[in-house]
Motif scaffolding. Structure first.
Motif, PDB file in Angstrom:
ATOM      1  N   ASP A   3      17.850  12.573   8.406  1.00 35.22           N
ATOM      2  CA  ASP A   3      16.481  12.262   8.016  1.00 35.22           C
ATOM      3  C   ASP A   3      16.080  13.122   6.824  1.00 35.22           C
ATOM      4  O   ASP A   3      15.929  14.338   6.938  1.00 35.22           O
ATOM      5  CB  ASP A   3      15.542  12.507   9.201  1.00 35.22           C
ATOM      6  CG  ASP A   3      14.120  12.041   8.929  1.00 35.22           C
ATOM      7  OD1 ASP A   3      13.825  11.638   7.782  1.00 35.22           O
ATOM      8  OD2 ASP A   3      13.297  12.087   9.864  1.00 35.22           O
ATOM      9  N   ARG A   6      12.981  15.369   7.286  1.00 37.26           N
ATOM     10  CA  ARG A   6      12.917  16.430   8.289  1.00 37.26           C
ATOM     11  C   ARG A   6      12.302  17.678   7.659  1.00 37.26           C
ATOM     12  O   ARG A   6      12.427  17.916   6.455  1.00 37.26           O
ATOM     13  CB  ARG A   6      14.310  16.727   8.835  1.00 37.26           C
ATOM     14  CG  ARG A   6      15.269  17.317   7.833  1.00 37.26           C
ATOM     15  CD  ARG A   6      16.668  17.454   8.417  1.00 37.26           C
ATOM     16  NE  ARG A   6      17.592  18.074   7.481  1.00 37.26           N
ATOM     17  CZ  ARG A   6      18.247  17.445   6.528  1.00 37.26           C
ATOM     18  NH1 ARG A   6      18.100  16.131   6.385  1.00 37.26           N
ATOM     19  NH2 ARG A   6      19.063  18.094   5.719  1.00 37.26           N
ATOM     20  N   ARG A  86      19.776  13.395  18.347  1.00 39.28           N
ATOM     21  CA  ARG A  86      20.168  13.847  17.005  1.00 39.28           C
ATOM     22  C   ARG A  86      19.076  14.689  16.349  1.00 39.28           C
ATOM     23  O   ARG A  86      19.368  15.471  15.439  1.00 39.28           O
ATOM     24  CB  ARG A  86      20.498  12.630  16.129  1.00 39.28           C
ATOM     25  CG  ARG A  86      21.511  11.667  16.752  1.00 39.28           C
ATOM     26  CD  ARG A  86      22.901  12.233  16.756  1.00 39.28           C
ATOM     27  NE  ARG A  86      23.829  11.433  17.548  1.00 39.28           N
ATOM     28  CZ  ARG A  86      24.484  10.353  17.104  1.00 39.28           C
ATOM     29  NH1 ARG A  86      24.288   9.918  15.880  1.00 39.28           N
ATOM     30  NH2 ARG A  86      25.314   9.709  17.890  1.00 39.28           N
ATOM     31  N   GLN A  87      17.816  14.510  16.776  1.00 40.17           N
ATOM     32  CA  GLN A  87      16.727  15.298  16.173  1.00 40.17           C
ATOM     33  C   GLN A  87      16.509  16.637  16.875  1.00 40.17           C
ATOM     34  O   GLN A  87      15.556  17.344  16.579  1.00 40.17           O
ATOM     35  CB  GLN A  87      15.424  14.497  16.138  1.00 40.17           C
ATOM     36  CG  GLN A  87      15.009  13.821  17.411  1.00 40.17           C
ATOM     37  CD  GLN A  87      15.575  12.418  17.526  1.00 40.17           C
ATOM     38  OE1 GLN A  87      16.772  12.229  17.656  1.00 40.17           O
ATOM     39  NE2 GLN A  87      14.708  11.422  17.473  1.00 40.17           N
ATOM     40  N   TYR A  89      17.516  19.559  16.272  1.00 41.32           N
ATOM     41  CA  TYR A  89      18.176  20.316  15.206  1.00 41.32           C
ATOM     42  C   TYR A  89      18.482  21.754  15.622  1.00 41.32           C
ATOM     43  O   TYR A  89      19.555  22.289  15.315  1.00 41.32           O
ATOM     44  CB  TYR A  89      17.292  20.338  13.962  1.00 41.32           C
ATOM     45  CG  TYR A  89      16.955  18.979  13.396  1.00 41.32           C
ATOM     46  CD1 TYR A  89      17.953  18.120  12.935  1.00 41.32           C
ATOM     47  CD2 TYR A  89      15.638  18.554  13.299  1.00 41.32           C
ATOM     48  CE1 TYR A  89      17.641  16.883  12.403  1.00 41.32           C
ATOM     49  CE2 TYR A  89      15.310  17.317  12.766  1.00 41.32           C
ATOM     50  CZ  TYR A  89      16.309  16.482  12.324  1.00 41.32           C
ATOM     51  OH  TYR A  89      15.999  15.253  11.804  1.00 41.32           O
ATOM     52  N   TYR A 221      10.637  10.856  18.971  1.00 38.24           N
ATOM     53  CA  TYR A 221      11.742   9.931  19.229  1.00 38.24           C
ATOM     54  C   TYR A 221      11.589   8.582  18.532  1.00 38.24           C
ATOM     55  O   TYR A 221      12.583   7.871  18.369  1.00 38.24           O
ATOM     56  CB  TYR A 221      11.889   9.716  20.740  1.00 38.24           C
ATOM     57  CG  TYR A 221      12.171  10.991  21.489  1.00 38.24           C
ATOM     58  CD1 TYR A 221      13.379  11.651  21.346  1.00 38.24           C
ATOM     59  CD2 TYR A 221      11.220  11.558  22.325  1.00 38.24           C
ATOM     60  CE1 TYR A 221      13.643  12.832  22.017  1.00 38.24           C
ATOM     61  CE2 TYR A 221      11.475  12.745  23.007  1.00 38.24           C
ATOM     62  CZ  TYR A 221      12.681  13.372  22.847  1.00 38.24           C
ATOM     63  OH  TYR A 221      12.936  14.547  23.511  1.00 38.24           O
ATOM     64  N   SER A 225      10.741  10.333  13.306  1.00 34.95           N
ATOM     65  CA  SER A 225      12.107  10.665  12.912  1.00 34.95           C
ATOM     66  C   SER A 225      12.913   9.406  12.654  1.00 34.95           C
ATOM     67  O   SER A 225      12.751   8.405  13.349  1.00 34.95           O
ATOM     68  CB  SER A 225      12.789  11.486  14.019  1.00 34.95           C
ATOM     69  OG  SER A 225      14.163  11.670  13.739  1.00 34.95           O
ATOM     70  N   GLU A 227      16.256   9.663  12.762  1.00 32.59           N
ATOM     71  CA  GLU A 227      17.585   9.999  13.281  1.00 32.59           C
ATOM     72  C   GLU A 227      18.103   8.933  14.243  1.00 32.59           C
ATOM     73  O   GLU A 227      19.279   8.930  14.600  1.00 32.59           O
ATOM     74  CB  GLU A 227      17.560  11.354  13.997  1.00 32.59           C
ATOM     75  CG  GLU A 227      17.208  12.527  13.118  1.00 32.59           C
ATOM     76  CD  GLU A 227      18.271  12.864  12.081  1.00 32.59           C
ATOM     77  OE1 GLU A 227      19.343  12.233  12.104  1.00 32.59           O
ATOM     78  OE2 GLU A 227      18.012  13.747  11.255  1.00 32.59           O
ATOM     79  N   THR A 485      12.703  20.822  12.089  1.00 32.77           N
ATOM     80  CA  THR A 485      12.077  19.894  13.028  1.00 32.77           C
ATOM     81  C   THR A 485      11.919  18.535  12.368  1.00 32.77           C
ATOM     82  O   THR A 485      12.099  18.377  11.149  1.00 32.77           O
ATOM     83  CB  THR A 485      10.678  20.374  13.462  1.00 32.77           C
ATOM     84  OG1 THR A 485       9.788  20.328  12.329  1.00 32.77           O
ATOM     85  CG2 THR A 485      10.719  21.784  14.031  1.00 32.77           C
ATOM     86  N   VAL A 486      11.564  17.549  13.166  1.00 33.46           N
ATOM     87  CA  VAL A 486      11.106  16.290  12.597  1.00 33.46           C
ATOM     88  C   VAL A 486       9.829  16.605  11.817  1.00 33.46           C
ATOM     89  O   VAL A 486       9.251  17.687  11.957  1.00 33.46           O
ATOM     90  CB  VAL A 486      10.845  15.245  13.702  1.00 33.46           C
ATOM     91  CG1 VAL A 486      12.100  14.998  14.528  1.00 33.46           C
ATOM     92  CG2 VAL A 486       9.690  15.659  14.596  1.00 33.46           C
TER      93      VAL A 486
END
Length: 506
Positions: A3, A6, A86-87, A89, A221, A225, A227, A485-486
């Protein structure tokens, strides 16, 4: 980390290593779940002398793993399925310390959701770019139709698509998730299948969960994002794939690990020293302490440590709440489930079961047992469960959803019941304790600790752990660690503008 929007939160500046300091700082981390492990890693990598203390005999907390020996068999066991999105991180940054390519994780191609009427949703093949991902999910859902979309109160629903952290808590923390979804006219059937599955992952019914937490989760979710919604899972039991390698990594940096030791209290010592006392009578002196405990554990230590903090802070600790119990029911079956069963199935309307996992689809130990015995290893989760929930109630729903299991011989069975997850009830956000405390050298970490970033569940634990380490490192003039982070606010300027218009509270 695909992303491009992000949010990177730069590391606090400072010296690269504590070797330049005299004396070398010493820290004790109490609790080595994800939060404690992140804090210990962050400190040890900067040369701080670290000791970790854990009451259990394994690392990882609620994501810990161990081996049980019964009837001549060795059974890999843990406290249940966990999805590594995936987010996540900062959690992934921790795991990359021992596996830079994250080969310890494997993707789950889909995690379908099924309701009591047999309607099924899927996350397979959705676009990854917001808001098209959520729109595509809604329009292809059997519980959501175009007329439903037209009936949604767009203005009232705007905060879902325009989340800004921490502002969303000012907007929505005063009401519960169920009331909010009714107020925006979200269709009831879709609410049960989509939102209830996610809200119960916080171990609470929607009526007992802050609407701000639900909106933040929707942001992480879905709309915040790109991701994607497909997650990864550990390919082996958590101790093997995640924490044993990380313990070796920390050991190489001088970290001392005390397992099976319960901390009873923490007291201020001479000068800036903090004294950590265990139930066995051991005393550990340190310049700093990280309390990375569950709600009950934190409350117990603070209550037994009257000289820590001030009265308002201690009151915040007392006001923390624990979510209802959750139950993990694992079955080693003497025949395999059908080949078309997914690795993970989310359920709504199949109380008390909230999801079903088939472990041999992704976990090495489950696959090995299934091959040897020509069977399956199946796990049931029941969130927000009653304290008297009988295992037979969950098994009955398994037999209803997977009929082939009804006649399968149960070779082994384990039922775990715990009540140690934080409850994010309406109106509690302003009172939650954060990472910093009034006491110099004392910081908090964990998935129940407030941090004004868009993170949740395991990622909140990891992020608060890194943040606790950063705060201590900064106090010693040492460099911290970057966080990611997102985006901290909604991606659509139009929706943010709509959400910012004054409106009546639901």
């Amino acid at each position: 980390m695909t992303d491009r929007r992000r949010r990177v939160h730069p590391a606090p500046p400072g010296a690269p290593d504590a070797g330049a300091l005299s004396p070398r700082p010493r820290a004790v981390v109490v609790g080595v779940g994800i939060a404690g492990l992140a804090a210990a890693t962050g400190l040890a990598e900067r040369g701080v002398a670290v000791e970790v203390v854990e009451r259990e005999g394994y690392l990882g907390g609620r994501v810990g793993g161990w081996t049980e020996h019964t009837d001549g068999a060795e059974l890999a066991m843990n406290r249940g399925f966990h999805a590594f999105f995936r987010q996540y991180y900062n959690l992934r940054a921790l795991l990359r310390r021992v596996d830079p390519e994250l080969r310890m994780l494997a993707p789950v191609g889909d995690y379908p959701l099924i309701d009591g009427a047999g309607r099924r949703d899927s996350f397979r093949g959705l676009p990854r770019t917001p808001p098209w991902n959520a729109l595509a999910f809604a329009l292809r859902s059997p519980t959501f139709r175009l007329p439903d979309l037209a009936r949604i109160n767009a203005r009232a629903a705007a905060p879902l698509a325009a989340v800004s952290v921490p502002d969303i808590y000012r907007r929505l923390d005063h009401i519960d998730a169920e009331t909010f979804l009714k107020a925006i006219n979200f269709p009831e059937s879709a609410r049960h299948l989509a939102f209830e599955v996610f809200s119960r992952s916080f171990f609470a019914e929607p009526a007992h969960l802050s609407a701000a937490e639900l909106a933040t989760m929707f942001h992480i979710y879905f709309l915040g994002s790109s991701e994607g919604l497909i997650f990864d899972v550990a390919t082996a039991n958590f101790n093997v794939s995640l924490w044993d390698p990380l313990r070796d990594y920390l050991g190489a940096r001088g970290v001392r690990v005390h397992l099976g030791a319960r901390v009873s209290r923490v007291e201020p010592g001479a000068a800036k020293t903090l004294c950590v006392h265990t139930d066995s009578g051991e005393r550990l002196d340190a310049d700093a302490v990280v309390l990375a405990l569950d709600v009950g554990g934190l409350q117990g230590v603070v209550a037994a440590s009257p000289r820590l903090g001030d009265d308002p802070w201690r009151d915040r600790i007392r006001r923390l709440r624990t979510a209802p119990p959750f139950v993990v029911h694992r079955l080693w079956l003497g025949r395999p489930v059908d080949a078309n069963r997914p690795a993970f199935l989310g359920t709504a309307g199949h109380r008390p079961v909230d999801n079903i996992s088939v472990l041999e689809r992704y976990e090495h130990e489950g696959a090995a047992w299934a091959r040897r015995h020509r069977g399956s290893v199946v796990e049931l989760h029941s969130y927000a469960a009653g304290s008297d929930l009988p295992p037979a109630a969950a098994a009955a729903q398994l037999h209803r959803l997977y009929p082939e299991t009804a006649t399968a011989r149960v070779a082994h069975e384990r039922v775990l019941r715990h009540a140690d997850c934080p409850l994010f009830a309406p109106g509690t956000y302003p009172h939650r304790p954060g990472v910093a405390t009034p006491h110099p050298g004392l910081v908090l970490a964990g998935d129940g600790i407030r941090i004004d970033l868009p993170v949740a569940l395991m990622e909140r634990a990891a992020t608060t752990g890194w943040s606790a380490a950063n705060r201590l490192l900064a106090s010693w003039g040492l460099a911290g660690h970057e966080l990611c982070t997102v985006p901290t606010r909604g991606r659509s300027a139009l929706l943010r503008s709509l959400a910012d218009r004054p409106r009546r509270r639901p």
